[in-house]
Design an enzyme around this catalytic site. Structure first.
Site, mmCIF file in Angstrom:
data_model
loop_
_atom_site.group_PDB
_atom_site.id
_atom_site.type_symbol
_atom_site.label_atom_id
_atom_site.label_comp_id
_atom_site.label_asym_id
_atom_site.label_seq_id
_atom_site.Cartn_x
_atom_site.Cartn_y
_atom_site.Cartn_z
ATOM 1 N N GLU A 53 0.817 -1.214 0.000
ATOM 2 C CA GLU A 53 0.000 0.000 0.000
ATOM 3 C C GLU A 53 0.850 1.263 0.000
ATOM 4 O OE1 GLU A 53 -2.192 0.555 3.639
ATOM 5 O OE2 GLU A 53 -3.621 1.869 2.638
ATOM 6 N N ASP A 126 13.883 -0.999 4.555
ATOM 7 C CA ASP A 126 12.699 -1.696 4.060
ATOM 8 C C ASP A 126 12.188 -2.619 5.151
ATOM 9 O OD1 ASP A 126 10.753 -3.079 2.663
ATOM 10 O OD2 ASP A 126 11.936 -3.138 0.822
ATOM 11 N N ARG A 128 9.214 -4.190 5.051
ATOM 12 C CA ARG A 128 8.087 -4.961 4.578
ATOM 13 C C ARG A 128 8.223 -6.431 4.931
ATOM 14 N NH1 ARG A 128 7.857 -2.482 -1.411
ATOM 15 N NH2 ARG A 128 10.090 -2.658 -1.113
#
Ligand SMILES: [Zn+2]
Length: 205
Positions: A53, A126, A128
């Site tokens: 997202e 990062d 994620r």
């Protein structure tokens, strides 16, 4: 299983009428969506995109990044093929959240690049997490992906999670004067491949 299927409906878009599959990540309440098209459970590799997202890029037309145009290009490619999946993961700003993304943008307005800004805020470049992809793909019966990404680390992350990636399909779109530095940083510091290479990466497992 950390992710449970909730419900599915039709989702008409300008590109195709997808099936929208809703999943709940129970431990944190995050709600994820997989758009699917055609028969994705026949065992053949499925054209797919794992999209994290990005409210600013996906919904607010931001040109600070290339997320919105990558999302659109992926949906168009799936529609053109008549078959595929798009996993829409609710992990905003590489996992740091929207408010922290705005803080990072503020630092970038002052001259930091995207990686430096995240690090100055105390986040990894990062954050994620792709572990949630596997149960969603299993639910849909997807056995392997032809993954649309410029990010070899994403291929590795998914492969490490036990997801078979039969091929990496590059996505080249969305470059503009505002995100030139951002895309250069992704290429230089985060290992993204911005050339026109088209390679097959076979799951070693
Ligand atoms: Zn973005």
């Amino acid at each position: 299983m950390p992710v449970v299927f909730v419900a599915a409906s039709k989702l008409p878009t300008p590109f195709a009428t997808f099936k929208m599959n809703g999943f709940l990540e129970e431990e944190n309440g995050r709600e994820h969506v997989v758009l699917s098209l055609g028969d994705v459970s026949d065992g053949e590799p499925v054209l797919g995109r794992v999209h994290s997202e990005c409210l600013t890029g996906d919904a607010l037309f931001s040109q600070r990044c290339d997320c919105g145009s990558q999302l659109e290009a992926a949906l168009r490619a799936i529609a053109a093929e008549g078959r595929g999946v798009l996993l829409y993961l609710r992990q905003e700003g590489r996992g740091i959240g929207l408010m922290n993304k705005i803080r990072a943008y503020e630092l970038q307005d002052g001259g930091a690049d995207t990686v430096e800004a995240n690090e100055r805020l105390g986040f990894a470049a990062d954050q994620r997490d792709y572990a949630i992809c596997l149960p969603m793909l299993e639910h849909l019966g997807v056995k392997s992906l032809r993954l649309m990404t410029n990010n070899p680390r994403k291929v590795k992350a998914l492969t490490d999670m036990g997801i078979k990636v039969a091929e990496r399909v590059p996505l080249h779109t969305g470059q503009n004067p505002h995100n030139k530095l951002y895309l250069a940083t992704k290429a230089g510091k985060l290992g993204h491949m911005m050339g026109n290479e088209h390679q097959s990466e076979v799951d070693p497992a």
